[in-house]
Enzyme design. Structure first.
Site, PDB file in Angstrom:
ATOM      1  N   ASP A   1      43.127   2.175  24.626  1.00 31.85           N
ATOM      2  CA  ASP A   1      42.226   1.367  25.443  1.00 31.85           C
ATOM      3  C   ASP A   1      43.069   0.885  26.615  1.00 31.85           C
ATOM      4  O   ASP A   1      43.921   0.007  26.452  1.00 31.85           O
ATOM      5  CB  ASP A   1      41.686   0.187  24.630  1.00 31.85           C
ATOM      6  CG  ASP A   1      40.820  -0.750  25.473  1.00 31.85           C
ATOM      7  OD1 ASP A   1      40.733  -0.556  26.699  1.00 31.85           O
ATOM      8  OD2 ASP A   1      40.241  -1.692  24.897  1.00 31.85           O
TER       9      ASP A   1
ATOM     10  N   TYR B   1      32.604  -2.442  40.870  1.00 32.46           N
ATOM     11  CA  TYR B   1      33.202  -1.104  40.991  1.00 32.46           C
ATOM     12  C   TYR B   1      33.967  -0.971  42.318  1.00 32.46           C
ATOM     13  O   TYR B   1      35.096  -0.480  42.342  1.00 32.46           O
ATOM     14  CB  TYR B   1      32.093  -0.059  40.894  1.00 32.46           C
ATOM     15  CG  TYR B   1      32.575   1.361  40.680  1.00 32.46           C
ATOM     16  CD1 TYR B   1      33.019   1.795  39.428  1.00 32.46           C
ATOM     17  CD2 TYR B   1      32.572   2.276  41.722  1.00 32.46           C
ATOM     18  CE1 TYR B   1      33.448   3.098  39.229  1.00 32.46           C
ATOM     19  CE2 TYR B   1      32.999   3.588  41.531  1.00 32.46           C
ATOM     20  CZ  TYR B   1      33.434   4.002  40.275  1.00 32.46           C
ATOM     21  OH  TYR B   1      33.854   5.293  40.087  1.00 32.46           O
TER      22      TYR B   1
HETATM   23  P1  NAD Z   1      33.496  10.026  32.299  1.00 31.59           P
HETATM   24  O1  NAD Z   1      32.662   8.911  31.812  1.00 31.59           O
HETATM   25  O2  NAD Z   1      33.259  11.384  31.790  1.00 31.59           O
HETATM   26  O3  NAD Z   1      35.038   9.697  32.070  1.00 31.59           O
HETATM   27  C1  NAD Z   1      35.562   8.403  31.985  1.00 31.59           C
HETATM   28  C2  NAD Z   1      36.599   8.429  30.898  1.00 31.59           C
HETATM   29  O4  NAD Z   1      37.281   7.167  30.841  1.00 31.59           O
HETATM   30  C3  NAD Z   1      35.979   8.661  29.507  1.00 31.59           C
HETATM   31  O5  NAD Z   1      36.696   9.666  28.863  1.00 31.59           O
HETATM   32  C4  NAD Z   1      36.124   7.319  28.840  1.00 31.59           C
HETATM   33  O6  NAD Z   1      36.266   7.387  27.438  1.00 31.59           O
HETATM   34  C5  NAD Z   1      37.398   6.806  29.482  1.00 31.59           C
HETATM   35  N1  NAD Z   1      37.519   5.355  29.381  1.00 31.59           N
HETATM   36  C6  NAD Z   1      36.631   4.414  29.763  1.00 31.59           C
HETATM   37  N2  NAD Z   1      37.101   3.182  29.471  1.00 31.59           N
HETATM   38  C7  NAD Z   1      38.321   3.363  28.903  1.00 31.59           C
HETATM   39  C8  NAD Z   1      39.291   2.481  28.382  1.00 31.59           C
HETATM   40  N3  NAD Z   1      39.130   1.142  28.385  1.00 31.59           N
HETATM   41  N4  NAD Z   1      40.430   3.006  27.866  1.00 31.59           N
HETATM   42  C9  NAD Z   1      40.624   4.344  27.841  1.00 31.59           C
HETATM   43  N5  NAD Z   1      39.738   5.233  28.319  1.00 31.59           N
HETATM   44  C10 NAD Z   1      38.590   4.745  28.842  1.00 31.59           C
HETATM   45  O7  NAD Z   1      33.344  10.010  33.881  1.00 31.59           O
HETATM   46  P2  NAD Z   1      34.189  10.737  35.014  1.00 31.59           P
HETATM   47  O8  NAD Z   1      33.250  10.916  36.130  1.00 31.59           O
HETATM   48  O9  NAD Z   1      34.949  11.893  34.513  1.00 31.59           O
HETATM   49  O10 NAD Z   1      35.187   9.558  35.433  1.00 31.59           O
HETATM   50  C11 NAD Z   1      36.590   9.736  35.565  1.00 31.59           C
HETATM   51  C12 NAD Z   1      37.098   8.866  36.708  1.00 31.59           C
HETATM   52  O11 NAD Z   1      36.565   9.347  37.924  1.00 31.59           O
HETATM   53  C13 NAD Z   1      36.670   7.384  36.617  1.00 31.59           C
HETATM   54  O12 NAD Z   1      37.767   6.572  36.960  1.00 31.59           O
HETATM   55  C14 NAD Z   1      35.579   7.278  37.634  1.00 31.59           C
HETATM   56  O13 NAD Z   1      35.462   5.968  38.154  1.00 31.59           O
HETATM   57  C15 NAD Z   1      36.048   8.267  38.680  1.00 31.59           C
HETATM   58  N6  NAD Z   1      35.004   8.731  39.567  1.00 31.59           N
HETATM   59  C16 NAD Z   1      33.953   9.469  39.101  1.00 31.59           C
HETATM   60  C17 NAD Z   1      32.986   9.893  39.994  1.00 31.59           C
HETATM   61  C18 NAD Z   1      31.803  10.716  39.569  1.00 31.59           C
HETATM   62  O14 NAD Z   1      30.912  10.937  40.407  1.00 31.59           O
HETATM   63  N7  NAD Z   1      31.724  11.193  38.350  1.00 31.59           N
HETATM   64  C19 NAD Z   1      33.080   9.571  41.341  1.00 31.59           C
HETATM   65  C20 NAD Z   1      34.149   8.814  41.771  1.00 31.59           C
HETATM   66  C21 NAD Z   1      35.111   8.413  40.873  1.00 31.59           C
END
Ligand code: NAD
Length: 259
Positions: free
Chosen positions: A64, A158
């Protein structure tokens, strides 16, 4: 030739979305991977399988990132398995509460900051301590967001967390540049992952969102992962303190959030 041969990368948030794609792409480029997950150990096992199928080694550790003891335990466990970690990718993150400020509680605001910003700080801190103890050299790659710059109503939590990562990343880049440790952000736009569940599941909603993107397309996790490979590779050795935007032109559109 593989771009990351002989390297070990610790990637947070590896059980889904962008983190999973980065793990697989890095493994295909020769890196061994510390795979992390928060809740879904089965999904982490799938990431491990994909890493192994790419010919790399991997280890799974639960973490976490918003909890200091858990982050310490992650690095302890990872360094028992691999003697060194060369690359840290801070990818774990949560989406916005999507509430206007008068509706959002302090606890909700803090929860977003604790995972997205403080988690990035705590993992970076442990990684830099490890690299400094091993003569420097290394890469930190933070998955921030176009929201490190672009603002939207209903996303104060965010936007603050991702803008915070921008400041953290640039200040850290200055601190460790002379140790040959590079620190860069990747700012994705709209990427089709579980975080954008609704866009994934509702084609009409997705189409409406895509109209705001100059390219008129969503990005895929691999679009982000390929940029992460570049920033982790020797090709990017002289790049630090930057943000690479991966968004099909989304952040060029100042209409974001306009009514
Ligand atoms: P996702 O939800 O698939 O991945 C997020 C991951 O973070 C998950 O595996 C989740 O279990 C993990 N996570 C969340 N809280 C946690 C914690 N406290 N400790 C450990 N792990 C934790 O979504 P994603 O889109 O792959 O997101 C990955 C990153 O990309 C994030 O930081 C997100 O903000 C960023 N992001 C995503 C997008 C998008 O459009 N998908 C756009 C901009 C930025």
């Amino acid at each position: 030739m593989k771009k990351l041969g002989g390297k070990v990368a610790l990637i947070t948030g590896t059980e889904s979305g962008i983190g999973h794609a980065i793990a697989v792409e890095f493994a295909q480029q020769g890196a061994d991977i510390v795979i992390t997950y928060l809740n879904n150990s089965e999904a982490a096992a799938e990431t491990l399988l994909a890493v192994q199928q790419a010919g790399a080694k991997g280890v799974i550790v639960q973490v976490d990132v918003s909890n200091e003891q858990s982050v310490d335990a992650l690095f302890d466990a990872a360094l028992q398995y691999f003697p060194q970690i060369h690359i840290l990718v801070n990818c774990a993150g949560v989406r916005s509460t999507d509430k206007y400020i008068h509706e959002v509680s302090v606890a909700e605001f803090m929860a977003t900051l604790n995972t997205n910003l403080v988690g990035t700080f705590m993992c970076s801190r442990k990684f830099i301590q490890h690299r400094l103890a091993n003569g420097g050299l290394g890469r930190v790659i933070n998955i921030s967001s176009v929201h490190e710059e672009v603002v939207s109503p209903g996303k104060t939590d965010y936007c603050a967390s991702k803008a915070g990562i921008r400041g953290l990343s640039r200040a850290l880049a200055m601190e460790v540049a002379d140790k040959q440790i590079a620190v860069n952000n990747i700012a994705p736009g709209m990427i089709l992952t579980p975080m954008n569940k609704r866009a994934f599941e509702e084609p009409e909603y997705r189409k409406a969102l895509e109209q705001r993107i100059p390219s008129k397309t969503s990005g895929m996790p691999q679009d982000v992962a390929k940029v992460a490979v570049f920033l982790a590779s020797d090709d990017a050795a002289y790049i630090t303190g930057t943000t690479q935007v991966v968004d099909g032109g989304l952040s060029l559109s100042r209409a974001q959030g306009a009514k």
